[in-house]
Every structure is written in C-alpha cells, then in structure tokens.
Motif scaffolding. Sequence first.
Motif, PDB file in Angstrom:
ATOM      1  N   GLY A  25       0.856  -1.191   0.000  1.00 56.40           N
ATOM      2  CA  GLY A  25       0.000   0.000   0.000  1.00 56.40           C
ATOM      3  C   GLY A  25       0.887   1.235   0.000  1.00 56.40           C
ATOM      4  N   PHE A  26       0.359   2.356   0.462  1.00 58.50           N
ATOM      5  CA  PHE A  26       1.135   3.603   0.503  1.00 58.50           C
ATOM      6  C   PHE A  26       2.458   3.392   1.240  1.00 58.50           C
ATOM      7  N   GLY A  27       2.406   2.698   2.411  1.00 63.21           N
ATOM      8  CA  GLY A  27       3.607   2.535   3.228  1.00 63.21           C
ATOM      9  C   GLY A  27       4.667   1.700   2.529  1.00 63.21           C
ATOM     10  N   GLY A  28       4.294   0.491   2.102  1.00 63.23           N
ATOM     11  CA  GLY A  28       5.256  -0.429   1.489  1.00 63.23           C
ATOM     12  C   GLY A  28       5.848   0.126   0.206  1.00 63.23           C
ATOM     13  N   GLU A  47       2.994  -9.166  -0.673  1.00 63.72           N
ATOM     14  CA  GLU A  47       1.655  -8.566  -0.689  1.00 63.72           C
ATOM     15  C   GLU A  47       0.629  -9.706  -0.666  1.00 63.72           C
ATOM     16  N   ARG A  48      -0.321  -9.628   0.260  1.00 60.07           N
ATOM     17  CA  ARG A  48      -1.280 -10.738   0.395  1.00 60.07           C
ATOM     18  C   ARG A  48      -2.281 -10.805  -0.768  1.00 60.07           C
ATOM     19  N   ALA A  49      -2.512  -9.669  -1.433  1.00 59.37           N
ATOM     20  CA  ALA A  49      -3.496  -9.653  -2.530  1.00 59.37           C
ATOM     21  C   ALA A  49      -2.785  -9.748  -3.875  1.00 59.37           C
ATOM     22  N   SER A  50      -3.576  -9.617  -4.942  1.00 56.21           N
ATOM     23  CA  SER A  50      -2.966  -9.761  -6.261  1.00 56.21           C
ATOM     24  C   SER A  50      -2.699  -8.420  -6.924  1.00 56.21           C
ATOM     25  N   ASP A  51      -2.856  -7.338  -6.167  1.00 58.12           N
ATOM     26  CA  ASP A  51      -2.587  -6.016  -6.726  1.00 58.12           C
ATOM     27  C   ASP A  51      -2.055  -5.120  -5.607  1.00 58.12           C
ATOM     28  N   VAL A  52      -1.480  -4.005  -5.994  1.00 55.96           N
ATOM     29  CA  VAL A  52      -1.010  -3.028  -5.003  1.00 55.96           C
ATOM     30  C   VAL A  52      -2.201  -2.174  -4.558  1.00 55.96           C
ATOM     31  N   GLY A  53      -2.009  -1.401  -3.491  1.00 50.08           N
ATOM     32  CA  GLY A  53      -3.046  -0.401  -3.179  1.00 50.08           C
ATOM     33  C   GLY A  53      -3.545  -0.399  -1.744  1.00 50.08           C
ATOM     34  N   GLY A  54      -3.352  -1.503  -1.005  1.00 50.39           N
ATOM     35  CA  GLY A  54      -3.770  -1.534   0.402  1.00 50.39           C
ATOM     36  C   GLY A  54      -5.237  -1.196   0.587  1.00 50.39           C
ATOM     37  N   VAL A  55      -5.514  -0.304   1.529  1.00 48.10           N
ATOM     38  CA  VAL A  55      -6.920   0.037   1.815  1.00 48.10           C
ATOM     39  C   VAL A  55      -7.605   0.645   0.599  1.00 48.10           C
ATOM     40  N   TRP A  56      -6.821   1.273  -0.275  1.00 50.52           N
ATOM     41  CA  TRP A  56      -7.442   1.915  -1.450  1.00 50.52           C
ATOM     42  C   TRP A  56      -7.735   0.910  -2.555  1.00 50.52           C
ATOM     43  N   ARG A  57      -7.232  -0.299  -2.422  1.00 49.80           N
ATOM     44  CA  ARG A  57      -7.638  -1.402  -3.298  1.00 49.80           C
ATOM     45  C   ARG A  57      -8.862  -2.102  -2.688  1.00 49.80           C
ATOM     46  N   ASP A  58      -8.875  -2.191  -1.353  1.00 49.61           N
ATOM     47  CA  ASP A  58      -9.885  -3.018  -0.685  1.00 49.61           C
ATOM     48  C   ASP A  58     -11.206  -2.307  -0.415  1.00 49.61           C
ATOM     49  N   ASN A  59     -11.145  -1.001  -0.124  1.00 47.40           N
ATOM     50  CA  ASN A  59     -12.387  -0.305   0.262  1.00 47.40           C
ATOM     51  C   ASN A  59     -13.094   0.220  -0.979  1.00 47.40           C
ATOM     52  N   ALA A 146       4.569  -2.867   6.749  1.00 47.53           N
ATOM     53  CA  ALA A 146       3.750  -1.798   6.157  1.00 47.53           C
ATOM     54  C   ALA A 146       2.358  -2.363   5.897  1.00 47.53           C
ATOM     55  N   ILE A 147       1.776  -2.919   6.966  1.00 50.05           N
ATOM     56  CA  ILE A 147       0.527  -3.675   6.796  1.00 50.05           C
ATOM     57  C   ILE A 147      -0.713  -2.819   6.989  1.00 50.05           C
ATOM     58  N   GLY A 148      -0.496  -1.520   7.298  1.00 49.38           N
ATOM     59  CA  GLY A 148      -1.658  -0.641   7.460  1.00 49.38           C
ATOM     60  C   GLY A 148      -2.256  -0.794   8.844  1.00 49.38           C
ATOM     61  N   ALA A 149      -2.895   0.269   9.287  1.00 50.43           N
ATOM     62  CA  ALA A 149      -3.437   0.245  10.647  1.00 50.43           C
ATOM     63  C   ALA A 149      -4.918  -0.104  10.664  1.00 50.43           C
ATOM     64  N   TYR A 393       8.188  -0.578  11.762  1.00 44.01           N
ATOM     65  CA  TYR A 393       6.777  -0.363  11.433  1.00 44.01           C
ATOM     66  C   TYR A 393       6.563   0.911  10.622  1.00 44.01           C
ATOM     67  N   VAL A 394       5.646   0.819   9.683  1.00 46.86           N
ATOM     68  CA  VAL A 394       5.108   2.026   9.049  1.00 46.86           C
ATOM     69  C   VAL A 394       3.701   2.175   9.628  1.00 46.86           C
ATOM     70  N   MET A 395       3.350   3.349  10.059  1.00 51.29           N
ATOM     71  CA  MET A 395       2.080   3.606  10.745  1.00 51.29           C
ATOM     72  C   MET A 395       1.922   2.722  11.986  1.00 51.29           C
ATOM     73  N   GLY A 396       2.980   2.651  12.765  1.00 46.40           N
ATOM     74  CA  GLY A 396       2.914   1.932  14.025  1.00 46.40           C
ATOM     75  C   GLY A 396       2.192   2.752  15.081  1.00 46.40           C
ATOM     76  N   PRO A 397       2.308   2.340  16.348  1.00 47.84           N
ATOM     77  CA  PRO A 397       1.575   3.005  17.426  1.00 47.84           C
ATOM     78  C   PRO A 397       1.837   4.513  17.495  1.00 47.84           C
ATOM     79  N   ASN A 398       0.771   5.251  17.816  1.00 47.61           N
ATOM     80  CA  ASN A 398       0.845   6.706  18.030  1.00 47.61           C
ATOM     81  C   ASN A 398       1.443   7.495  16.867  1.00 47.61           C
TER      82      ASN A 398
END
Length: 513
Positions: A25-28, A47-59, A146-149, A393-398
């Motif tokens: 996604g954005f982070g990776g 990447e667990r899916a077959s395309d890039v994009g993270g939340v912007w691929r999934d939502n 970079a798994i997203g929060a 981590y990318v987008m880790g705690p706080n």
Amino acid sequence: MSNYKNKTNETFNVVIDDVAIIGAGFGGLGVAIRMQQQGLNDFVIYERASDVGGVWRDNVYPGAACDVPSHLYSFSFEPNPDWGRAFGPQEEIHRYLQHCADKYKLRDKIRFNSSLSDMAFCETSGVWNLNFDDGSQRQARAVVMAIGALNIPQYPEVSGIDDFTGKVMHTAEWDKNYSLDGKRVGVIGTGASAIQVVPSIQAKVKSLSLFQRTPPWVMPKSDQSLSPARQRLYRRWPILQRAVRNFQYIMMESVLPAFIWDSFLTRIGESIGRRYLRKVVRDPILREKLSPKYSMGCKRVLLSDDYYPALTRGNVNVCVEGIDKIDETAIHTSDGQRHEVDAIVFATGFKVPVSGAPIPIRGVGGRLLEKDWAIGSEAYKGVVVSGYPNMLYVMGPNTGPGNTSVIFYIESQITYILKYLKALRKNQNTYFDLKPMVQREFNADIQERFKGTTWMSGCNSWYLTKDGKNTTLWPGFSWQYHFTTKHFSAAEYEFVSVKGGAEEFGNSVATAS
Ligand code: NAP
C-alpha cells in the motif's frame, strides 16, 4: 540461500533477503521507492493480494473517497497533476498507487498473493524467519511492517447476526456484484465510511434505515472537480502544485489547536458545525438526533457535502435506539421496533487495538508481540519496538494524524527507516535492538502530552484502548513528529554481533521469485 528447518524438521532452502517489506500500500511502496532512490535494492515486497493499493484497493464501497485534499494525500516525491477531484475518490487513489508501482518498476519486486502467517527472530543468525500461508518460507535481515493500521474489519457483537438470511456486507469487504437497487437496506454505524456510503446509495435503495449510536461532527467538505485546464497548469508549472500542497498542509495543520485542546477554538468549530446542520436539516426532531453530544475533535471530524442532505430524504429513517438483536429478516431496536431489511451494511470500522500485530510475531527470547501489546501497542517513534530487532513499522503506534494527511507521517517514518537500514548495512553480522528505557521514556512522554487533550475528554473512540489509553494518535503537530524522525542515534540501540552465515547483505538485488 540457507537451510531452514520447519516445525516438522523438514529441511528447505530458504531465500534470505536484506529487507522484507510486508504490504504494497502507501507505506510499502513508499519505503521501496525511497530505498531504490538511495541505492538500497536488496528488498522484496510481500503482498497478500494480487494487486497493489492496500486500503485503497480493498475499500470499494460506493462513495469511498479521501477526506484529505488530493495534492496533500500523495507522495511529496511523486506529485500527481492529474487529480480529477479536490478530494480523491477511491479509484483515483488506487490508480495513483498502481502508477507508482509501474513508474518505479516495483512489480517485479513484489511477491503477490503472499500472506505472511507468522514471523520469528533468530538471535543466532540475526535474521527473521518468515512463514507464509502457502507454506513457503523466506528470511530477511530486516522486516518493514507496512501492513496498514485499519485493515481488519470490525463486526459488532449483536445477537442473532448469524441468523440473518439477507445480504451482509462490511464497507471494507464490499461485494460489487450485489446490487442494493430497490432494496430495503440497514446501515449500522455513522463514522467516516458510513457518511460516504449512505449518500451514495440513498437514491437507489427502496428504504434506508441508519442505525446511529453516536452522532458525529460533520463539516462541509467543499469537494469539487479539478478542471483539465488546472491539470495542464500543474503539469507545466509544478511549482504551482507544490504551492497548493503547501497551502493545504498549513491549513490542515492550523485547525489542530481546535481539535487537540478543548478551548474557545473548539467552540468556534462546533458553532460552524451546528450552523451547517441547522442550514441543511430543517426538521428539529431529525436535527436533534444528529446533534453531537461530545466536544468536537474527540472523535474524527467528518467532512461531507451530501451526508446531511441524504438523511433528509423521505426513504431514510435515522434510528437512534440501540440495536437489541437481529433475526432472519430484521434488525430489532431497544424501543421494540422491528426494522425489516433485505441487506445489512456494517460501517462499523476496524479492529484497531490489535491491528499492530494481527499475526504471531516472536522477538528476542521468543517473546510475543501480541502479549507485549496486550494492554496497548507501544513503539519508539512509532517505528521500532524494543525486543524485536530490525523490525520497522510504518504507521505503528501513536503515529495517526487527527487532522492532516497520513502520507506526511509515512514519509517521516521512511526517513527514519532509511537511516536505520543504512546503519544496519554498515554493520554486517550485527542486529540492533532498541534499549527498553528509550521506548519507555518516549511513551511516558507521549501519554503525558495526551493529558487534557480533547481526545481524552470522555467520548468512546477507536483512538483509545478499552482502558482509555491512546495508542493511535500522535499528540501534537505533524511537523513535530517529522523532527523526531530525522535522526537515528546508535546510542539508543544495543548492537548485537552474530556469527553471520548469511551472505553479505545489501550488495545484491533481491527478486520476488
Ligand atoms: P469508525 O470511524 O470506527 O466508525 C464506526 C461506526 O460504527 C461508529 O459510528 C460506531 O459508533 C458504529 N458502531 C460500531 N459498533 C456499533 C454497534 N454495535 N451499534 C451501532 N453502531 C456501531 O469506522 P469507519 O467509519 O470505517 O472509519 C474508520 C477510520 O477509517 C476513520 O476514522 C478513518 O481514519 C478511516 N477512514 C478514512 C476515510 C477517509 O476519507 N480518509 C474514509 C473512511 C474511513 P460509535 O461512534 O458509537 O462508536
């Protein structure tokens, strides 16, 4: 290559990379591009899916879009003059990330359909052992998480939910093949996702019952399309686009004081919000239902031009009584009403407190991240965790922004990650483990800074753990966070020597095959 024994003692040849990046996604993608630009080429993206994009691929729910201006919601090193709207819709942002992967020739470095199932650090060799769902293994000297929060959908615990015979969809798991046209639809939740999906489906459905637990603060978004002439201008004069981006950054940063401290600025923001509600919703009963009862900023402030108007339409019913149970065909509320629906949309958000460690991660001495984070996740600068060497981590705690673009925070983390990786490369046969005291002091300071902020003023938000600890947001301005990530100090780490065994890291170009 090295030999690797799995749990049943079979021996495999395992590929060892310098850096494994988990997530495209954005982070990776951001980490990978900047690594390449700095000559660090020995990495693979899983990447667990077959395309890039993270939340912007999934939502892909109807109306999915960003509530941060497009020019700011993009990498500073990859401006996009072609944004079609002031606030990017999901498809445009997904296309932008696909463009980044293509332009920087990253697809060959991505192993798609590779879902990491667990990982463990080996102190003898100083590498991470990565196990994937398909049974394959890899090793890496450093792992960038970079798994997203916000990626594990949260379904509420409502009795009878499994008995419902109609269609059930979470906004983050939308079934594009199912049409809601002409259906009786129940939408549960009134957060950032709900305020986008509700106006997008309202005119098409037969009826829409919106189940609201807490009315949010909603402000006008002032979204607009960006003309081809303007796009041409930005293409010709990139400095203009840069100026717009800087202006947007300053504007978004300047609203933080109103959100962070419950002050007269908060009251000004609230009066603008109330005026907007009064202007759009003329019915006093509906207006009372939609009036927020907590200080503005305690939960995410939502931006929309069409949410309130959609709620005034004849086919919409806003239900404010709590949900009691669900049966085969209806949602029951605490006032005894039975709301018949054909489909239920859960706009109920994500499992946040555990999102940092959705898989077993074993660090030094076999310690488990899930256990270390059981009462709230904690890291140093949101990137490094003591006891988990070379895991970044990318987008880790706080590190979540309450007011501005998450991409600004991601880029700050990338700055720190690159400094870390360069130091690691200089120190072959060594791993770095953050000193526990450094992490403790950093987090004590963060929690101190949260005291007295609006975020801690009593509302129930996903920013907080169930014990009321804020493990998600950065308690200040984004430029303050940026400055904390500019320096890598070796004194904050234990440098631990290992026997080696793996070939010299950082001197090859890893491939995803
Ligand atoms: P969310 O903000 O966590 O909202 C979840 C909603 O579900 C809340 O209204 C919550 O009510 C409600 N809810 C949960 N359980 C319920 C129950 N049992 N009964 C009734 N209502 C229930 O989730 P989200 O809207 O998916 O947004 C999550 C985050 O994703 C956002 O904060 C944002 O960071 C990100 N996001 C960003 C954008 C963007 O434009 N950039 C768009 C969408 C999402 P309560 O308020 O009472 O808890």
